[in-house]
Design an enzyme around this catalytic site. Sequence first.
Site, PDB file in Angstrom:
ATOM      1  CB  SER A 146       0.293  -2.468   4.931  1.00  0.00           C
ATOM      2  OG  SER A 146      -0.586  -1.519   5.339  1.00  0.00           O
ATOM      3  CE1 TYR A 159       2.837   1.211   1.620  1.00  0.00           C
ATOM      4  CE2 TYR A 159       0.680   1.040   2.770  1.00  0.00           C
ATOM      5  CZ  TYR A 159       2.156   0.620   2.691  1.00  0.00           C
ATOM      6  OH  TYR A 159       2.798  -0.009   3.561  1.00  0.00           O
ATOM      7  CE  LYS A 163       2.995  -2.531   1.138  1.00  0.00           C
ATOM      8  NZ  LYS A 163       4.031  -3.354   1.476  1.00  0.00           N
TER       9      LYS A 163
END
Length: 254
Positions: A146, A159, A163
């Site tokens: 991402s 999150y 990542k």
Amino acid sequence: MKLPTPPTTRLDGKCALVTGASSGIGLGCAVALADRGAHVVCAARGGDRLAEAVAAMKGKGYAAEALTLDIADLDAMAAALDAQNPFDIVVNSAGMARHGPATATTPADFDAVMAVNLRGAYFLSARTAQAMQSAGIRGSIIHISSQMGHVGGIDRAVYCASKHALEGMVKAMAIEWGPHGIRINTLCPTFIRTPLGDVTLRDAEKRAWIEGMIKLGRVGEVEDIMGGVAYLASDASALVTGTALMIDGGWTAH
């Protein structure tokens, strides 16, 4: 004068595994590889939706099959992979998000996200790379990461942590597996219009902010991902490993 020969993005004779392939970005990746001639093993947790996706691909003449797989369950994943022949291409699009303020994050939220986005990704990579090495396959492993693996985001601390860690993992694995001819990279999208992404995009205020951050002025579509995954899977990227392909409309250039 002898002209250089352009590399091909054809994948005829290759076998690919795509996780998270029942919808959204994962399904787009599966179709992109199948369209270039690969036989694609489409994996996901949900059997019904996965079967529907594979049936639709076969209806278009693509070579595809279904594999029910949860990469957070390491024992089950190991057993499923042991029952498969080694893959030439692995695309990991399985992902988990539990957005919210960092101060409201529970250990259960943290563990759930990390179990898929980092722990599952790590052992999926290691196991498929080991099989490639044993078979002498010069393969390509691709993780759907991402833009949030390179920047921060509001309500996305867990999150982003998963990542960012994934990006570091890929760099280390690229160094380790490069001598075996195995490449590993990430593909880093911005906000993409998918059933999951639409939850955020339906909020007019959030969508306006997102479109303001994306310098090309629009959110992404699944089709925007398909060329990138075909590139990283094919000989067109034969000298590319340990890096991130940003498909973010200029977000991280800001």
